[in-house]
Design a protein around this motif. Structure first.
Motif, PDB file in Angstrom:
ATOM      1  N   GLN A   1      48.562  30.554  41.720  1.00 15.47           N
ATOM      2  CA  GLN A   1      47.408  30.655  40.823  1.00 15.47           C
ATOM      3  C   GLN A   1      46.491  31.818  41.200  1.00 15.47           C
ATOM      4  O   GLN A   1      45.743  32.319  40.359  1.00 15.47           O
ATOM      5  CB  GLN A   1      46.586  29.367  40.889  1.00 15.47           C
ATOM      6  CG  GLN A   1      47.100  28.213  40.069  1.00 15.47           C
ATOM      7  CD  GLN A   1      46.042  27.120  40.009  1.00 15.47           C
ATOM      8  OE1 GLN A   1      45.581  26.624  41.023  1.00 15.47           O
ATOM      9  NE2 GLN A   1      45.632  26.776  38.800  1.00 15.47           N
ATOM     10  N   LEU A   2      46.533  32.224  42.462  1.00 13.69           N
ATOM     11  CA  LEU A   2      45.597  33.219  42.993  1.00 13.69           C
ATOM     12  C   LEU A   2      46.191  34.624  43.052  1.00 13.69           C
ATOM     13  O   LEU A   2      45.533  35.542  43.545  1.00 13.69           O
ATOM     14  CB  LEU A   2      45.137  32.794  44.392  1.00 13.69           C
ATOM     15  CG  LEU A   2      44.527  31.395  44.502  1.00 13.69           C
ATOM     16  CD1 LEU A   2      44.223  31.061  45.957  1.00 13.69           C
ATOM     17  CD2 LEU A   2      43.280  31.289  43.649  1.00 13.69           C
ATOM     18  N   LEU A   3      47.414  34.791  42.556  1.00 15.02           N
ATOM     19  CA  LEU A   3      48.025  36.116  42.566  1.00 15.02           C
ATOM     20  C   LEU A   3      47.340  37.001  41.532  1.00 15.02           C
ATOM     21  O   LEU A   3      47.132  36.600  40.383  1.00 15.02           O
ATOM     22  CB  LEU A   3      49.526  36.002  42.284  1.00 15.02           C
ATOM     23  CG  LEU A   3      50.335  35.234  43.325  1.00 15.02           C
ATOM     24  CD1 LEU A   3      51.807  35.179  42.933  1.00 15.02           C
ATOM     25  CD2 LEU A   3      50.185  35.842  44.713  1.00 15.02           C
ATOM     26  N   GLN A   4      47.002  38.212  41.937  1.00 19.76           N
ATOM     27  CA  GLN A   4      46.177  39.089  41.099  1.00 19.76           C
ATOM     28  C   GLN A   4      46.986  40.020  40.205  1.00 19.76           C
ATOM     29  O   GLN A   4      46.476  40.518  39.200  1.00 19.76           O
ATOM     30  CB  GLN A   4      45.236  39.902  42.000  1.00 19.76           C
ATOM     31  CG  GLN A   4      44.267  39.030  42.778  1.00 19.76           C
ATOM     32  CD  GLN A   4      43.497  39.791  43.844  1.00 19.76           C
ATOM     33  OE1 GLN A   4      43.711  40.993  44.037  1.00 19.76           O
ATOM     34  NE2 GLN A   4      42.598  39.109  44.542  1.00 19.76           N
ATOM     35  N   ASP A   5      48.223  40.271  40.557  1.00 16.75           N
ATOM     36  CA  ASP A   5      49.046  41.186  39.781  1.00 16.75           C
ATOM     37  C   ASP A   5      49.671  40.422  38.602  1.00 16.75           C
ATOM     38  O   ASP A   5      50.408  39.458  38.808  1.00 16.75           O
ATOM     39  CB  ASP A   5      50.146  41.769  40.666  1.00 16.75           C
ATOM     40  CG  ASP A   5      50.882  42.926  40.010  1.00 16.75           C
ATOM     41  OD1 ASP A   5      51.068  42.891  38.784  1.00 16.75           O
ATOM     42  OD2 ASP A   5      51.275  43.866  40.724  1.00 16.75           O
ATOM     43  N   PRO A   6      49.400  40.815  37.373  1.00 18.48           N
ATOM     44  CA  PRO A   6      49.950  40.084  36.221  1.00 18.48           C
ATOM     45  C   PRO A   6      51.465  40.139  36.140  1.00 18.48           C
ATOM     46  O   PRO A   6      52.076  39.332  35.428  1.00 18.48           O
ATOM     47  CB  PRO A   6      49.303  40.773  35.023  1.00 18.48           C
ATOM     48  CG  PRO A   6      48.865  42.108  35.529  1.00 18.48           C
ATOM     49  CD  PRO A   6      48.523  41.920  36.970  1.00 18.48           C
TER      50      PRO A   6
ATOM     51  N   ARG B   1      55.332  31.963  34.718  1.00 14.35           N
ATOM     52  CA  ARG B   1      55.060  32.739  35.935  1.00 14.35           C
ATOM     53  C   ARG B   1      55.792  32.172  37.148  1.00 14.35           C
ATOM     54  O   ARG B   1      55.945  32.854  38.167  1.00 14.35           O
ATOM     55  CB  ARG B   1      53.552  32.782  36.200  1.00 14.35           C
ATOM     56  CG  ARG B   1      52.759  33.507  35.133  1.00 14.35           C
ATOM     57  CD  ARG B   1      51.265  33.276  35.307  1.00 14.35           C
ATOM     58  NE  ARG B   1      50.803  33.690  36.620  1.00 14.35           N
ATOM     59  CZ  ARG B   1      49.639  33.309  37.143  1.00 14.35           C
ATOM     60  NH1 ARG B   1      48.838  32.501  36.468  1.00 14.35           N
ATOM     61  NH2 ARG B   1      49.273  33.734  38.340  1.00 14.35           N
TER      62      ARG B   1
ATOM     63  N   ALA C   1      48.124  33.329  49.481  1.00 14.50           N
ATOM     64  CA  ALA C   1      47.958  34.218  48.330  1.00 14.50           C
ATOM     65  C   ALA C   1      47.483  35.602  48.767  1.00 14.50           C
ATOM     66  O   ALA C   1      47.936  36.621  48.227  1.00 14.50           O
ATOM     67  CB  ALA C   1      46.965  33.605  47.342  1.00 14.50           C
ATOM     68  N   ALA C   2      46.607  35.651  49.754  1.00 14.09           N
ATOM     69  CA  ALA C   2      46.096  36.945  50.220  1.00 14.09           C
ATOM     70  C   ALA C   2      47.218  37.797  50.796  1.00 14.09           C
ATOM     71  O   ALA C   2      47.264  39.021  50.565  1.00 14.09           O
ATOM     72  CB  ALA C   2      45.009  36.726  51.268  1.00 14.09           C
TER      73      ALA C   2
ATOM     74  N   ASN D   1      49.343  38.995  47.894  1.00 14.13           N
ATOM     75  CA  ASN D   1      48.619  40.041  47.166  1.00 14.13           C
ATOM     76  C   ASN D   1      48.619  41.363  47.931  1.00 14.13           C
ATOM     77  O   ASN D   1      48.671  42.442  47.325  1.00 14.13           O
ATOM     78  CB  ASN D   1      47.173  39.595  46.906  1.00 14.13           C
ATOM     79  CG  ASN D   1      47.063  38.625  45.751  1.00 14.13           C
ATOM     80  OD1 ASN D   1      47.784  38.737  44.769  1.00 14.13           O
ATOM     81  ND2 ASN D   1      46.161  37.655  45.877  1.00 14.13           N
TER      82      ASN D   1
ATOM     83  N   GLU E   1      49.872  44.799  46.265  1.00 10.69           N
ATOM     84  CA  GLU E   1      48.977  45.944  46.153  1.00 10.69           C
ATOM     85  C   GLU E   1      49.485  47.174  46.905  1.00 10.69           C
ATOM     86  O   GLU E   1      49.009  48.290  46.672  1.00 10.69           O
ATOM     87  CB  GLU E   1      47.588  45.561  46.707  1.00 10.69           C
ATOM     88  CG  GLU E   1      46.881  44.507  45.880  1.00 10.69           C
ATOM     89  CD  GLU E   1      45.714  43.876  46.625  1.00 10.69           C
ATOM     90  OE1 GLU E   1      45.453  44.304  47.784  1.00 10.69           O
ATOM     91  OE2 GLU E   1      45.092  42.951  46.079  1.00 10.69           O
TER      92      GLU E   1
END
Length: 373
Positions: free
Chosen positions: A220-225, A253, A326-327, A330, A334
């Motif tokens: 849920q916390l992943l930032q890349d669509p 997802r 998640a961090a 991510n 990134e």
């Protein structure tokens, strides 16, 4: 005369322990060994992977709960088979070592492949007592990680000369980054996701100790669509995970893939491997991911920190902490250049330290094959 090894486990089905046992049977020198695999319950898919011509399979059909009669059936079978070695695996098969001693099996070896959700830190008083009571019947303990070895010697006070850690091996030919293009095509075909997807994969039996629920919270916390999560495995948690995916609105997802017969045909096609477990020994799936050229994000439990070189082949996070997991994911999303460099370093580490020949040599010596030859 060949050494006859009996391998005792709860059920011979899909899983890391079972995969290691299959490789062990297939790779030990056939001129020195013959094998019997005894399942306390029954045999599953792992039995179909055996191609060794000198293997017999036996199922004791243990009933659910306490079934003391299963040990009598084991005793009669051992008296009939007359093996040279009893090799039991994990807590559920431990009591078989006492039976093996009564049946006159001359060499008795017990392997610890990891802990379960009901005893994550090895502090369960009942299980500790059981191991201490059975210890006199065991000639040698084989933990699959240095973490388990320390626990046996320091916490359970088992003599260090009875404990020899043997880290699991990985098939470097089957799991190979060279198969990445075809494997990615298969993953995209089975999920229906677009080519630009960034694929995060985990492989493992769907049960609570693997903590796939925590991975879904991290998803849920992943930032890349473009990020997508693939969970490969079967097990009792499948229905609850499907329900959680729906509740968290992760459909499209996150994909659960079950019934996968050969994960080696899929794994190299991912971008990143994740292992969210609450407890592990030496996870075979993590070694397979490294061999496949994937960087890894894993919880720092059990023998995992011995495998992962932080900031070189992967990242470690605390267990049961979705934001930290998640961090780390991510971070890789990134910095895509790290996917390539850390994946290549993981492959190199697998080649240098975790090939099967070294593992087989250790088991061969332990079972007596070196002296036998």
């Amino acid at each position: 005369m060949k050494i006859h090894c009996c391998h005792l486990l709860y059920r011979f089905d899909i899983g890391g322990l079972e995969s290691v046992l299959v490789e062990l049977i297939q790779r030990l020198p056939r001129s020195h060994y013959r094998h019997s695999v005894i399942a306390l319950t029954d045999h599953g898919a792992a039995a179909e992977r055996l191609t060794h011509e000198d293997v017999t399979l036996h199922a004791l059909n243990k009933r659910a709960g306490k079934d003391l009669a299963v040990w009598w059936r084991l005793y009669k079978l051992l008296r009939q088979l007359k093996p040279d070695v009893m090799h039991s695996c994990n807590l559920s098969a431990l009591e078989g070592q006492g039976v093996a001693a009564l049946a006159g099996v001359p060499l008795r070896i017990h392997a610890e492949h990891g802990r379960d959700s009901y005893d994550l830190d090895g502090s369960n008083a009942k299980y500790r007592l059981l191991r201490k009571l059975i210890n006199p019947f065991i000639h040698h303990w084989v933990p699959v990680s240095h973490d388990l070895a320390r626990w046996l010697t320091q916490s359970l006070a088992i003599a260090p000369n009875k404990v020899s850690p043997i880290i699991n091996g990985v098939d470097l030919q089957r799991f190979n980054p060279g198969y990445g293009v075809e494997a990615r095509r298969r993953l995209l075909a089975v999920t229906g996701w677009p080519r630009q997807s960034k694929l995060i994969v985990t492989v493992g039996r769907l049960w609570s100790v693997k903590d796939h629920s925590n991975l879904l919270q991290a998803a849920q916390l992943l930032q890349d669509p473009a990020a997508r999560v693939i969970i490969v495995g079967d097990g009792p948690e499948q229905a609850s995970l499907q329900q959680q995916i729906a509740q968290l609105e992760l459909g499209g997802r996150v994909e659960l893939l079950h019934g996968v017969e050969d994960v080696a045909t899929l794994l190299p096609g991912a971008d990143l491997f994740v292992l969210p477990s609450m407890a592990e020994g030496t996870p075979l799936t993590l070694l397979e991911a490294m061999a496949a050229g994937l960087p890894v994000v894993a919880t720092g439990v059990g023998g995992v920190p011995d495998l992962v070189v932080v900031d070189e082949t992967g990242l470690l996070v605390p267990p049961r902490e979705a934001p930290a997991l998640a961090a780390a994911l991510n971070h890789y999303l990134e910095h895509p250049e790290l996917l390539t460099s850390h994946g290549a370093a993981g492959r190199q580490r697998a080649e240098q330290h975790y090939g099967w020949p070294h593992v087989i040599a250790q088991y061969d010596q332990l079972f007596g094959g070196t002296e036998h030859g």
